[in-house]
Design a protein around this motif. Structure first.
Motif, PDB file in Angstrom:
ATOM      1  N   SER A 531      42.598  48.770  45.142  1.00  0.00           N
ATOM      2  CA  SER A 531      44.046  48.728  44.933  1.00  0.00           C
ATOM      3  C   SER A 531      44.767  48.292  46.207  1.00  0.00           C
ATOM      4  O   SER A 531      45.707  47.497  46.171  1.00  0.00           O
ATOM      5  CB  SER A 531      44.535  50.107  44.489  1.00  0.00           C
ATOM      6  N   SER A 532      44.281  48.787  47.370  1.00  0.00           N
ATOM      7  CA  SER A 532      44.936  48.439  48.641  1.00  0.00           C
ATOM      8  C   SER A 532      44.678  46.981  49.045  1.00  0.00           C
ATOM      9  O   SER A 532      45.386  46.433  49.883  1.00  0.00           O
ATOM     10  CB  SER A 532      44.462  49.373  49.751  1.00  0.00           C
ATOM     11  N   LEU A 533      43.653  46.357  48.442  1.00  0.00           N
ATOM     12  CA  LEU A 533      43.415  44.934  48.706  1.00  0.00           C
ATOM     13  C   LEU A 533      44.546  44.074  48.150  1.00  0.00           C
ATOM     14  O   LEU A 533      44.767  42.947  48.581  1.00  0.00           O
ATOM     15  CB  LEU A 533      42.094  44.478  48.062  1.00  0.00           C
ATOM     16  N   ASP A 534      45.243  44.648  47.144  1.00  0.00           N
ATOM     17  CA  ASP A 534      46.385  43.969  46.516  1.00  0.00           C
ATOM     18  C   ASP A 534      45.974  42.573  46.030  1.00  0.00           C
ATOM     19  O   ASP A 534      46.596  41.558  46.385  1.00  0.00           O
ATOM     20  CB  ASP A 534      47.543  43.877  47.525  1.00  0.00           C
ATOM     21  N   ALA A 535      44.903  42.547  45.237  1.00  0.00           N
ATOM     22  CA  ALA A 535      44.387  41.274  44.709  1.00  0.00           C
ATOM     23  C   ALA A 535      45.450  40.578  43.876  1.00  0.00           C
ATOM     24  O   ALA A 535      46.149  41.207  43.082  1.00  0.00           O
ATOM     25  CB  ALA A 535      43.149  41.533  43.857  1.00  0.00           C
ATOM     26  N   LYS A 536      45.593  39.291  44.078  1.00  0.00           N
ATOM     27  CA  LYS A 536      46.634  38.519  43.398  1.00  0.00           C
ATOM     28  C   LYS A 536      46.023  37.541  42.398  1.00  0.00           C
ATOM     29  O   LYS A 536      45.053  36.856  42.687  1.00  0.00           O
ATOM     30  CB  LYS A 536      47.455  37.735  44.413  1.00  0.00           C
ATOM     31  N   HIS A 537      46.612  37.506  41.221  1.00  0.00           N
ATOM     32  CA  HIS A 537      46.343  36.498  40.188  1.00  0.00           C
ATOM     33  C   HIS A 537      44.856  36.223  39.989  1.00  0.00           C
ATOM     34  O   HIS A 537      44.124  37.103  39.551  1.00  0.00           O
ATOM     35  CB  HIS A 537      47.107  35.212  40.521  1.00  0.00           C
ATOM     36  N   VAL A 538      44.383  35.031  40.358  1.00  0.00           N
ATOM     37  CA  VAL A 538      43.009  34.625  40.021  1.00  0.00           C
ATOM     38  C   VAL A 538      41.959  35.460  40.761  1.00  0.00           C
ATOM     39  O   VAL A 538      40.786  35.489  40.368  1.00  0.00           O
ATOM     40  CB  VAL A 538      42.829  33.119  40.310  1.00  0.00           C
ATOM     41  N   GLN A 539      42.373  36.195  41.805  1.00  0.00           N
ATOM     42  CA  GLN A 539      41.413  37.054  42.515  1.00  0.00           C
ATOM     43  C   GLN A 539      40.879  38.160  41.604  1.00  0.00           C
ATOM     44  O   GLN A 539      39.794  38.681  41.847  1.00  0.00           O
ATOM     45  CB  GLN A 539      42.086  37.673  43.745  1.00  0.00           C
ATOM     46  N   HIS A 540      41.629  38.516  40.558  1.00  0.00           N
ATOM     47  CA  HIS A 540      41.126  39.516  39.614  1.00  0.00           C
ATOM     48  C   HIS A 540      39.863  39.003  38.922  1.00  0.00           C
ATOM     49  O   HIS A 540      39.045  39.793  38.446  1.00  0.00           O
ATOM     50  CB  HIS A 540      42.192  39.851  38.563  1.00  0.00           C
ATOM     51  N   ASP A 541      39.710  37.674  38.879  1.00  0.00           N
ATOM     52  CA  ASP A 541      38.503  37.094  38.288  1.00  0.00           C
ATOM     53  C   ASP A 541      37.446  36.841  39.354  1.00  0.00           C
ATOM     54  O   ASP A 541      36.269  37.114  39.150  1.00  0.00           O
ATOM     55  CB  ASP A 541      38.857  35.775  37.581  1.00  0.00           C
ATOM     56  N   THR A 542      37.868  36.359  40.529  1.00  0.00           N
ATOM     57  CA  THR A 542      36.883  35.964  41.546  1.00  0.00           C
ATOM     58  C   THR A 542      36.274  37.162  42.273  1.00  0.00           C
ATOM     59  O   THR A 542      35.099  37.139  42.634  1.00  0.00           O
ATOM     60  CB  THR A 542      37.506  35.004  42.582  1.00  0.00           C
ATOM     61  N   ILE A 543      37.072  38.228  42.534  1.00  0.00           N
ATOM     62  CA  ILE A 543      36.489  39.401  43.225  1.00  0.00           C
ATOM     63  C   ILE A 543      36.552  40.668  42.376  1.00  0.00           C
ATOM     64  O   ILE A 543      36.076  41.721  42.794  1.00  0.00           O
ATOM     65  CB  ILE A 543      37.165  39.660  44.600  1.00  0.00           C
ATOM     66  N   GLY A 544      37.120  40.572  41.165  1.00  0.00           N
ATOM     67  CA  GLY A 544      37.223  41.750  40.295  1.00  0.00           C
ATOM     68  C   GLY A 544      35.870  42.344  39.934  1.00  0.00           C
ATOM     69  O   GLY A 544      35.757  43.545  39.676  1.00  0.00           O
ATOM     70  N   TYR A 545      34.827  41.503  39.954  1.00  0.00           N
ATOM     71  CA  TYR A 545      33.473  41.990  39.591  1.00  0.00           C
ATOM     72  C   TYR A 545      33.001  43.088  40.534  1.00  0.00           C
ATOM     73  O   TYR A 545      32.200  43.943  40.154  1.00  0.00           O
ATOM     74  CB  TYR A 545      32.475  40.825  39.588  1.00  0.00           C
ATOM     75  N   LEU A 546      33.480  43.067  41.794  1.00  0.00           N
ATOM     76  CA  LEU A 546      33.073  44.089  42.763  1.00  0.00           C
ATOM     77  C   LEU A 546      33.440  45.485  42.271  1.00  0.00           C
ATOM     78  O   LEU A 546      32.754  46.463  42.550  1.00  0.00           O
ATOM     79  CB  LEU A 546      33.770  43.847  44.109  1.00  0.00           C
ATOM     80  N   LEU A 547      34.541  45.568  41.515  1.00  0.00           N
ATOM     81  CA  LEU A 547      35.015  46.861  41.012  1.00  0.00           C
ATOM     82  C   LEU A 547      34.450  47.159  39.621  1.00  0.00           C
ATOM     83  O   LEU A 547      33.827  48.192  39.388  1.00  0.00           O
ATOM     84  CB  LEU A 547      36.544  46.847  40.965  1.00  0.00           C
ATOM     85  N   THR A 548      34.646  46.228  38.692  1.00  0.00           N
ATOM     86  CA  THR A 548      34.297  46.501  37.289  1.00  0.00           C
ATOM     87  C   THR A 548      32.792  46.559  37.067  1.00  0.00           C
ATOM     88  O   THR A 548      32.339  47.196  36.120  1.00  0.00           O
ATOM     89  CB  THR A 548      34.908  45.432  36.366  1.00  0.00           C
ATOM     90  N   ARG A 549      32.007  45.894  37.940  1.00  0.00           N
ATOM     91  CA  ARG A 549      30.546  45.939  37.786  1.00  0.00           C
ATOM     92  C   ARG A 549      30.039  47.381  37.804  1.00  0.00           C
ATOM     93  O   ARG A 549      29.112  47.749  37.110  1.00  0.00           O
ATOM     94  CB  ARG A 549      29.915  45.087  38.900  1.00  0.00           C
ATOM     95  N   TYR A 550      30.654  48.223  38.643  1.00  0.00           N
ATOM     96  CA  TYR A 550      30.164  49.590  38.811  1.00  0.00           C
ATOM     97  C   TYR A 550      31.001  50.613  38.051  1.00  0.00           C
ATOM     98  O   TYR A 550      30.655  51.797  38.031  1.00  0.00           O
ATOM     99  CB  TYR A 550      30.181  49.973  40.298  1.00  0.00           C
ATOM    100  N   ALA A 551      32.115  50.174  37.461  1.00  0.00           N
ATOM    101  CA  ALA A 551      33.116  51.108  36.934  1.00  0.00           C
ATOM    102  C   ALA A 551      32.530  52.189  36.032  1.00  0.00           C
ATOM    103  O   ALA A 551      32.556  53.374  36.362  1.00  0.00           O
ATOM    104  CB  ALA A 551      34.210  50.331  36.210  1.00  0.00           C
ATOM    105  N   GLU A 552      31.981  51.778  34.891  1.00  0.00           N
ATOM    106  CA  GLU A 552      31.546  52.786  33.918  1.00  0.00           C
ATOM    107  C   GLU A 552      30.214  53.415  34.303  1.00  0.00           C
ATOM    108  O   GLU A 552      29.996  54.610  34.098  1.00  0.00           O
ATOM    109  CB  GLU A 552      31.432  52.151  32.534  1.00  0.00           C
ATOM    110  N   SER A 553      29.320  52.621  34.907  1.00  0.00           N
ATOM    111  CA  SER A 553      27.949  53.099  35.140  1.00  0.00           C
ATOM    112  C   SER A 553      27.868  54.228  36.165  1.00  0.00           C
ATOM    113  O   SER A 553      26.830  54.839  36.316  1.00  0.00           O
ATOM    114  CB  SER A 553      27.052  51.945  35.576  1.00  0.00           C
ATOM    115  N   LEU A 554      28.971  54.515  36.870  1.00  0.00           N
ATOM    116  CA  LEU A 554      28.962  55.599  37.850  1.00  0.00           C
ATOM    117  C   LEU A 554      29.689  56.840  37.338  1.00  0.00           C
ATOM    118  O   LEU A 554      29.967  57.766  38.100  1.00  0.00           O
ATOM    119  CB  LEU A 554      29.572  55.125  39.179  1.00  0.00           C
ATOM    120  N   GLY A 555      30.005  56.856  36.044  1.00  0.00           N
ATOM    121  CA  GLY A 555      30.483  58.082  35.405  1.00  0.00           C
ATOM    122  C   GLY A 555      31.947  58.406  35.576  1.00  0.00           C
ATOM    123  O   GLY A 555      32.408  59.449  35.113  1.00  0.00           O
TER     124      GLY A 555
END
Length: 940
Positions: A531-555
């Motif tokens: 959240s503090s990275l303040d990702a803008k627009h297309v960055q949600h696609d280019t670096i969003g995987y860093l977050l969503t890849r682990y989201a559910e699998s870590l409980g």
């Protein structure tokens, strides 16, 4: 009002309060105000539409649509109603209805420029290029303005781009567009630069490069003024396409004389030079070398040209340009590649790079400039090169700790550049463990010393010495990977946390922390970091995987849901936003941008990350809510999930991830290469296929519970059980094949540093899920053995979840984060088993009386009941395990650990991991408890 020079429409005054309420987000008051107004003025259509907007925003979509259609069928022509309906349809994501609205308005008021213009834009939103062409011409006939005519031309170009048949595009659409523009050229009606740009684009797409070149060089080319060197760049592009290397070379020469720092023209100069040498080109005996002037067609001329550029720079007293010095190194590389002996005439690369460092070493760009030419050095020159550079770094006398430190920021930057180059040459990797620990100590000393230079920096500015801290963290990671000592990882986290406390805007600290916390299985601190990275627009696609890849699998289910929503919001708004960009491009004549916008939209729609997040979000919703807050059938229905249809474009999936977002100074042999990228893509695609098939199979189970009425009623049941649906059989077969592929892939065990091998981790769970989803097929034989074997597998899976997530041994903290992922996959499997069991129970319950008459079948039914009670026992065991883990984690005294100097920050990192584990266990336990409660009512 008198001052404004016109009498205000009384309806505007009446509607104003409703507009204000809607603008302020007070939708309920807007609805009430609209109702009051409609009682007095029943025919005020706009009030009805504004009420519909209020209803739409309060979640009453059906009422809003009904109300809007009441007005739409009346085919209104007043601005207020049309604009309000346009807003409503946009919010409903129904842009196709806006076209019908303005088609009717144009029929009623055929001479209105405004309505024709709105109709064109409405077609643009839905991509109706043929109708756009017609609307553009109709508009031009009413109001003969150039922009309207060229709207129509551009619509023809878009028809050619979107045409499936390339032949049709080249023989019909583009030639027609060309003739339309030529007509305007002959009539001398070309007015704007955008019109010339469009003409150039059409000729380029037709492959008429000679004609395109003539346009740019002719009188029309004089209009190309909005971009610097626009004409020259277009000429250069055409020369390259036509392989007219002489002109390309001469033009790049001319442009380099004007701007010796323009790197793209150096590359074009070298490309054209070597093409001419390969072709043995010779200048004509009479006249100019080329249309652009003198041509360099020999190595000697190129060497002379480069020496002149260098001499010009050397003559300056200050503000030297980097371009000529780097171009000399580039020329050496190219000459060496061709084994040309002339490369030696330009000098020794080591000496030239040293001279470059002396001139530009105090600039942050020096490292990136020199890094790409390090391969010009031989391996035995590496140590000599670094030692030579260190001689040019002004450092103070060594202190008590033996570390010589820089006296100002310029010296600091020089030392930092040498340190980074040293790592890029592999010197840091070659050190033993003791050497690396000594290096870390030195880097930390430089980091702490450098902080004094940034005391006056703003919070948004980076500290001058941040890179020392980051590099020390990289060395810690090297040690962790080599030795497996978790203490190295904790020290690394502590160092990065300290760095972040001094430089709160450093994205590299946050990204590395984010990745390391995820590798430890701690998702809680990651959400705030991202959240503090303040990702803008297309960055949600280019670096969003860093977050969503682990989201559910870590409980962390709540945080995972939030993270998925965050990404999905961007993807869903992309469709609407891109339409607006296209419309603005038409309005302002930026025609060349329109295909780019559409390509961008398609790339995002086909994004691998988009497909992953959408699938994971739907699965997450089902695991958290189906058969808890609402029945499975309702949950599936609310998602509009159709098991028979696969909505993922597998053949055109785009991998938009930025795998190089983290700074790396690794030597070439350790860098991420194309093979790693392909492996990562293959793994993620396989995982997506597994998850997508699982989701669709859950939809199938839901459909089995409430099958649609069948016309062939006599074939619907067999022995009282629903017939096997073909889609279920097909999907199970696909899942089995994909699972086999995943198993084979995970056996190769090729690590990709950005992704953990989740295929190997979850293969047991996926196999169990497959077995449970196969049960409905065996139900006709009333086989209860399937449930029994499933329970054995589930018990084995639970055993794999047992162990301490975080434990202290010999004053060192150890983590087993994979246990957390195992536990999450176990819970997911339990959910699927319960849904299938629920279906089995619903089928067998009505047959209970007939079963009691047949002893064998009675025994089978009893087996099913026993399986349900065994499943209950299994869930209780899992809950007990989670409870014991929570207790041991809470009782863990991390303060007793032996920590180094920056103990405070390391302790902070440990606390975050401990807190995250507890949070994950609580959320997993709560979900499992809810599932156990639903199982209690499950009996035949």
């Amino acid at each position: 009002m008198a001052a404004r020079g016109h009498v205000q429409d009384p309806n505007d005054r009446r509607l104003r309060p409703i507009y204000d309420y809607l603008d302020n987000g007070n939708n309920k008051m807007a609805i009430q105000q609209a109702d009051k107004l409609l009682k007095k003025h029943k025919d005020l259509h706009c009030a009805k539409v504004l009420k519909a907007i209020g209803l739409q925003r309060t979640g009453k979509q059906d009422e809003a649509f009904t109300l809007a259609q009441e007005v739409a069928v009346l085919e209104p022509t007043d601005d207020n109603s049309l604009q309000a309906l346009t807003i409503l349809y946009r919010e409903m994501h129904r842009p196709e209805l806006v076209t019908k609205l303005y088609e009717a308005a144009v029929r009623k008021v055929p001479t209105s420029e405004e309505y024709h213009s709105h109709l064109f834009m409405a077609y643009a939103r839905v991509g109706e290029y043929k109708k756009m062409q017609q609307a553009g011409m109709a508009l031009y006939k009413i109001v003969p303005k150039n922009p309207y005519y060229f709207w129509s031309v551009m619509s023809l170009v878009m028809q050619s781009i979107s045409a499936q048949d390339e032949k049709l595009s080249q023989t019909m659409f583009l030639p027609l567009a060309e003739r339309m523009v030529e007509k305007m050229v002959k009539e001398e009606k070309i007015e704007a630069e955008a019109e010339v740009q469009l003409y150039f684009m059409i000729l380029e797409r037709l492959g008429k490069y000679v004609e395109a070149l003539e346009v740019v060089q002719g009188p029309l080319g004089e209009k190309l003024t909005s971009e610097l060197q626009s004409r020259e760049n277009k000429c250069m592009m055409m020369y390259r396409r036509l392989e007219r290397w002489a002109e390309c070379n001469a033009l790049s020469c001319k442009l380099l004389l004007k701007n010796p720092d323009d790197w793209q023209f150096y590359l074009l100069y070298f490309d054209s030079l070597f093409h001419l040498i390969d072709q043995s080109w010779t200048p004509p005996q009479e006249g100019a070398h080329s249309a652009e002037g003198e041509v360099h067609a020999s190595t000697a001329q190129a060497l002379s040209f480069m020496e002149d550029r260098i001499a010009t720079e050397e003559a300056k007293e200050s503000k030297h340009l980097r371009g000529p010095y780097l171009a000399r190194l580039e020329l050496i590389r190219r000459l060496r590649e061709r084994s040309c002996p002339e490369a030696q005439q330009l000098g020794e690369p080591l000496e030239l790079m040293f001279q470059f460092f002396v001139k530009f070493g105090d600039k942050p760009c020096c490292i990136t400039d020199l890094k790409i030419f390090l391969d010009l050095l031989t391996p035995d020159q590496h140590v000599q090169f670094i030692n030579r550079l260190m001689e040019a770094v002004p450092l103070c006398a060594p202190g008590e700790d033996g570390v010589a430190l820089p006296g100002d920021t310029r010296a600091l930057q020089r030392h930092l550049c040498v340190t980074q180059l040293s790592r890029s040459l592999g010197q840091q990797h070659a050190l033993n463990t003791e050497g690396k620990l000594g290096l870390i100590k030195e880097l930390k000393a430089h980091y702490q010393h450098g902080l004094q230079f940034g005391k006056s920096c703003l919070k948004t500015e980076l500290q001058f010495s941040d890179m020392y801290c980051l590099m020390a963290a990289h060395v810690y990671v090297d040690l962790w990977l080599e030795t497996g000592e978790s203490n190295m990882l904790w020290q690394c986290l502590g160092l990065l946390e300290e760095g972040l406390s001094n430089s709160s805007s450093n994205a590299q600290f946050k990204l590395l922390l984010l990745l390391l916390y995820c590798r430890l299985g701690a998702f809680e601190p990651v959400v705030d970091l991202y959240s503090s990275l303040d990702a803008k627009h297309v960055q949600h696609d280019t670096i969003g995987y860093l977050l969503t890849r682990y989201a559910e699998s870590l409980g962390q289910f709540a945080a995972a849901s939030q993270s998925c929503n965050f990404s999905l919001r961007f993807f869903h708004s992309n469709q609407k936003d891109t339409s607006e960009y296209i419309i603005q491009a038409y309005k302002y004549g930026a025609f060349e941008k329109i295909p780019e916008f559409i390509g961008f939209r398609n790339r995002l729609n086909h994004s691998l990350h988009f497909a992953q997040v959408r699938t994971e979000r739907m699965l997450l919703d089902l695991f958290l809510e189906a058969d808890i807050s609402s029945p499975l059938e309702e949950s599936v229905k609310s998602m509009s999930l159709c098991p028979e249809e696969d909505d993922i474009p597998w053949d055109s999936l785009r991998d938009n991830r930025d795998l190089t977002v983290l700074v790396s100074w690794d030597p070439k042999d350790r860098q991420l290469n194309e093979e790693h990228r392909q492996r990562s893509l293959e793994e993620d695609t396989l995982w997506l296929r597994l998850r997508s098939l699982t989701l669709r199979l859950i939809g199938c189970v839901s459909a089995l519970s409430h099958p649609p009425a069948s016309r062939n009623s006599e074939k619907t049941t067999e022995n009282g059980v629903a017939a096997k649906p073909s889609s279920l059989q097909s999907l199970l077969s696909q899942l089995e094949n994909t699972l086999n592929q995943a198993t084979q892939f995970s056996e190769k065990q090729l690590q990709v540093r950005t992704v953990t091998d989740r295929l190997a981790l979850s293969s047991g769970c996926c196999q169990c899920q497959l077995s449970s989803l196969q049960l409905p097929l065996h139900l006709q034989e009333l086989e209860a053995t399937g449930l029994g074997s499933l329970l054995h597998t589930s018990l084995y899976m639970l055993e794999k979840c047992k162990g301490d997530l975080l434990e202290v041994k010999d004053s060192h903290s150890m983590t087993q984060h994979f246990l957390l992922e195992n536990l999450v996959y176990f819970v997911e499997t339990v959910c699927i088993v319960l849904w299938v069991s629920n279906y089995c129970g619903s089928v067998l319950r009505p047959l209970k009386s007939s079963l009691q008459k047949k002893k064998k079948k009675k025994k089978e039914a009893r087996n099913v009941d026993q399986s349900f009670s065994s499943l209950q026992s299994l869930l209780n065991q899992a809950l007990e395990h989670i409870k014991s883990q929570e207790l041991s984690l809470t009782a863990l005294e991390l303060g007793a650990l032996s920590l180094e100097a920056e103990a405070t920050f390391t302790k902070t990192a440990m606390d975050k991991v401990q807190s995250s584990y507890l949070r994950s266990l609580q959320e997993i336990g709560e979900l499992l408890k809810k599932r156990a409660d639903t199982l209690k009512s499950l009996k035949i």
